[in-house]
Design a protein around this motif. Structure first.
Motif, PDB file in Angstrom:
ATOM      1  N   TYR A   9      47.086  24.164  48.218  1.00  0.00           N
ATOM      2  CA  TYR A   9      46.835  25.341  47.392  1.00  0.00           C
ATOM      3  C   TYR A   9      45.398  25.295  46.888  1.00  0.00           C
ATOM      4  O   TYR A   9      44.975  24.310  46.276  1.00  0.00           O
ATOM      5  N   PHE A  10      44.676  26.358  47.165  1.00  0.00           N
ATOM      6  CA  PHE A  10      43.277  26.438  46.775  1.00  0.00           C
ATOM      7  C   PHE A  10      43.093  27.476  45.674  1.00  0.00           C
ATOM      8  O   PHE A  10      43.580  28.607  45.789  1.00  0.00           O
ATOM      9  N   CYS A  11      42.364  27.091  44.664  1.00  0.00           N
ATOM     10  CA  CYS A  11      41.892  28.028  43.662  1.00  0.00           C
ATOM     11  C   CYS A  11      40.497  28.482  44.083  1.00  0.00           C
ATOM     12  O   CYS A  11      39.704  27.673  44.596  1.00  0.00           O
ATOM     13  N   ALA A  12      40.188  29.734  43.865  1.00  0.00           N
ATOM     14  CA  ALA A  12      38.858  30.250  44.179  1.00  0.00           C
ATOM     15  C   ALA A  12      38.430  31.192  43.071  1.00  0.00           C
ATOM     16  O   ALA A  12      39.266  31.903  42.488  1.00  0.00           O
ATOM     17  N   THR A  13      37.133  31.215  42.789  1.00  0.00           N
ATOM     18  CA  THR A  13      36.643  32.080  41.728  1.00  0.00           C
ATOM     19  C   THR A  13      35.344  32.743  42.150  1.00  0.00           C
ATOM     20  O   THR A  13      34.638  32.250  43.044  1.00  0.00           O
ATOM     21  N   THR A  14      35.032  33.852  41.511  1.00  0.00           N
ATOM     22  CA  THR A  14      33.785  34.544  41.769  1.00  0.00           C
ATOM     23  C   THR A  14      33.320  35.266  40.516  1.00  0.00           C
ATOM     24  O   THR A  14      34.148  35.618  39.658  1.00  0.00           O
ATOM     25  N   SER A  15      32.019  35.478  40.427  1.00  0.00           N
ATOM     26  CA  SER A  15      31.463  36.176  39.263  1.00  0.00           C
ATOM     27  C   SER A  15      31.175  37.640  39.565  1.00  0.00           C
ATOM     28  O   SER A  15      30.973  38.432  38.659  1.00  0.00           O
ATOM     29  N   THR A  16      31.157  37.963  40.846  1.00  0.00           N
ATOM     30  CA  THR A  16      30.739  39.308  41.234  1.00  0.00           C
ATOM     31  C   THR A  16      31.944  40.185  41.494  1.00  0.00           C
ATOM     32  O   THR A  16      33.069  39.788  41.269  1.00  0.00           O
ATOM     33  N   SER A  17      31.685  41.370  41.991  1.00  0.00           N
ATOM     34  CA  SER A  17      32.729  42.386  42.127  1.00  0.00           C
ATOM     35  C   SER A  17      33.929  41.869  42.889  1.00  0.00           C
ATOM     36  O   SER A  17      33.795  41.162  43.882  1.00  0.00           O
ATOM     37  N   GLU A  18      35.082  42.260  42.409  1.00  0.00           N
ATOM     38  CA  GLU A  18      36.311  41.821  43.050  1.00  0.00           C
ATOM     39  C   GLU A  18      36.313  42.203  44.519  1.00  0.00           C
ATOM     40  O   GLU A  18      35.935  43.302  44.892  1.00  0.00           O
ATOM     41  N   ASN A  19      36.726  41.277  45.349  1.00  0.00           N
ATOM     42  CA  ASN A  19      36.912  41.446  46.784  1.00  0.00           C
ATOM     43  C   ASN A  19      35.638  41.431  47.613  1.00  0.00           C
ATOM     44  O   ASN A  19      35.715  41.353  48.826  1.00  0.00           O
ATOM     45  N   THR A  20      34.466  41.531  47.008  1.00  0.00           N
ATOM     46  CA  THR A  20      33.259  41.542  47.825  1.00  0.00           C
ATOM     47  C   THR A  20      32.209  40.556  47.355  1.00  0.00           C
ATOM     48  O   THR A  20      31.039  40.673  47.703  1.00  0.00           O
ATOM     49  N   GLY A  21      32.624  39.598  46.556  1.00  0.00           N
ATOM     50  CA  GLY A  21      31.693  38.572  46.114  1.00  0.00           C
ATOM     51  C   GLY A  21      31.999  37.237  46.750  1.00  0.00           C
ATOM     52  O   GLY A  21      33.096  37.018  47.268  1.00  0.00           O
ATOM     53  N   GLU A  22      31.013  36.344  46.729  1.00  0.00           N
ATOM     54  CA  GLU A  22      31.208  35.018  47.298  1.00  0.00           C
ATOM     55  C   GLU A  22      32.286  34.279  46.527  1.00  0.00           C
ATOM     56  O   GLU A  22      32.203  34.151  45.305  1.00  0.00           O
ATOM     57  N   LEU A  23      33.276  33.804  47.216  1.00  0.00           N
ATOM     58  CA  LEU A  23      34.328  33.013  46.615  1.00  0.00           C
ATOM     59  C   LEU A  23      33.960  31.540  46.675  1.00  0.00           C
ATOM     60  O   LEU A  23      33.583  31.035  47.731  1.00  0.00           O
ATOM     61  N   PHE A  24      34.090  30.868  45.545  1.00  0.00           N
ATOM     62  CA  PHE A  24      33.881  29.438  45.476  1.00  0.00           C
ATOM     63  C   PHE A  24      35.262  28.780  45.414  1.00  0.00           C
ATOM     64  O   PHE A  24      36.041  29.053  44.499  1.00  0.00           O
ATOM     65  N   PHE A  25      35.522  27.907  46.369  1.00  0.00           N
ATOM     66  CA  PHE A  25      36.833  27.269  46.457  1.00  0.00           C
ATOM     67  C   PHE A  25      36.803  25.873  45.854  1.00  0.00           C
ATOM     68  O   PHE A  25      35.799  25.150  45.957  1.00  0.00           O
ATOM     69  N   GLY A  26      37.922  25.505  45.237  1.00  0.00           N
ATOM     70  CA  GLY A  26      38.102  24.134  44.825  1.00  0.00           C
ATOM     71  C   GLY A  26      38.491  23.261  46.011  1.00  0.00           C
ATOM     72  O   GLY A  26      38.637  23.746  47.134  1.00  0.00           O
TER      73      GLY A  26
END
Lengths: 110, 115
Positions: free
Chosen positions: B90-107
């Motif tokens: 299970y991976f958590c991912a986060t982004t600071s930019t617009s939902e669905n079109t920003g770079e996702l950073f994965f754990g």
């Protein structure tokens, strides 16, 4: 919803050769196309991305091309090195969260 | 470099038990995601979370799953009664930019093994 197809599933190249991985997507509203590299036991790491207003993007040995009309995009790795060996995923998003392809296991043979 | 932190790295549990997976997002990120990856398969979207509520969820994310951000830092995924087929990374991912079109950073992921 979005569907992303990725080919090939495995790819072996000699060190120094180029590698090309291709993906197609189904949702014409998708406008963001990242490529992730996943090493064994780790999470995916973004290596390059492209947005629908750009046809090609390059970062050193890595390049991505996008053809919106045909709904396909490709990853090109030149001068491959053993450390490029990993699983590579393409993905697409826009109206939906990122949808990933099934991955390509790249092996670079020294 | 800021990173997404996930705990535990590996959890083994008995079928029917509850499991909570934890994620600490990058500090200025506003959009949070859980993905899962069954061994050898592709990464699949489970749920997205923004402004303390679910934005979207997939068919996989049924009533056995829940997410919350109880203390403003940890972002958790709870599986109420685990099944064998919940075994996955299970991976958590986060982004600071617009939902669905920003770079996702994965754990780095939490490996769940259900026996």
């Amino acid at each position: 919803g979005e569907n992303v197809e990725q080919h090939p599933s495995t790819l072996s190249v000699q060190e120094g050769d180029s590698a090309v991985i291709k993906c197609t997507y189904s949702d014409s509203a998708s406008n963001y196309f990242p490529w992730y590299k996943q090493e064994l036991g780790k999470g995916p790491q973004l290596i390059i991305d492209i947005r629908s207003n750009v046809g090609e993007k390059k970062d050193q040995r890595i390049a991505v091309t996008l053809n919106k009309t045909a709904k396909h995009f490709s990853l090109h790795i030149t001068e491959t090195q053993p450390e490029d060996s990993a699983v590579y995923f393409c993905a697409a998003s826009g109206n939906t969260p990122l949808v990933f392809g099934k991955g390509t296991r790249l092996s670079v043979i020294a | 470099e800021p990173e997404v932190t996930q705990t535990p790295s590996h959890q083994v549990t008995q079928m029917g038990q509850e499991v909570i997976l934890r994620c600490v997002p990058i500090s200025n990120h506003l959009y949070f995601y859980w993905y899962r990856q069954i061994l050898g398969q592709k990464v699949e979207f489970l749920v997205s979370f923004y402004n303390n509520e679910i934005s979207e969820k997939s068919e996989i994310f049924d009533d056995q799953f829940s997410v919350e951000r109880p203390d403003g830092s940890n972002f958790t995924l709870k599986i109420r009664s685990t099944k064998l087929e919940d075994s996955a990374m299970y991976f958590c991912a986060t982004t600071s930019t617009s939902e669905n079109t920003g770079e996702l950073f994965f754990g780095e992921g939490s490996r769940l093994t259900v026996l």
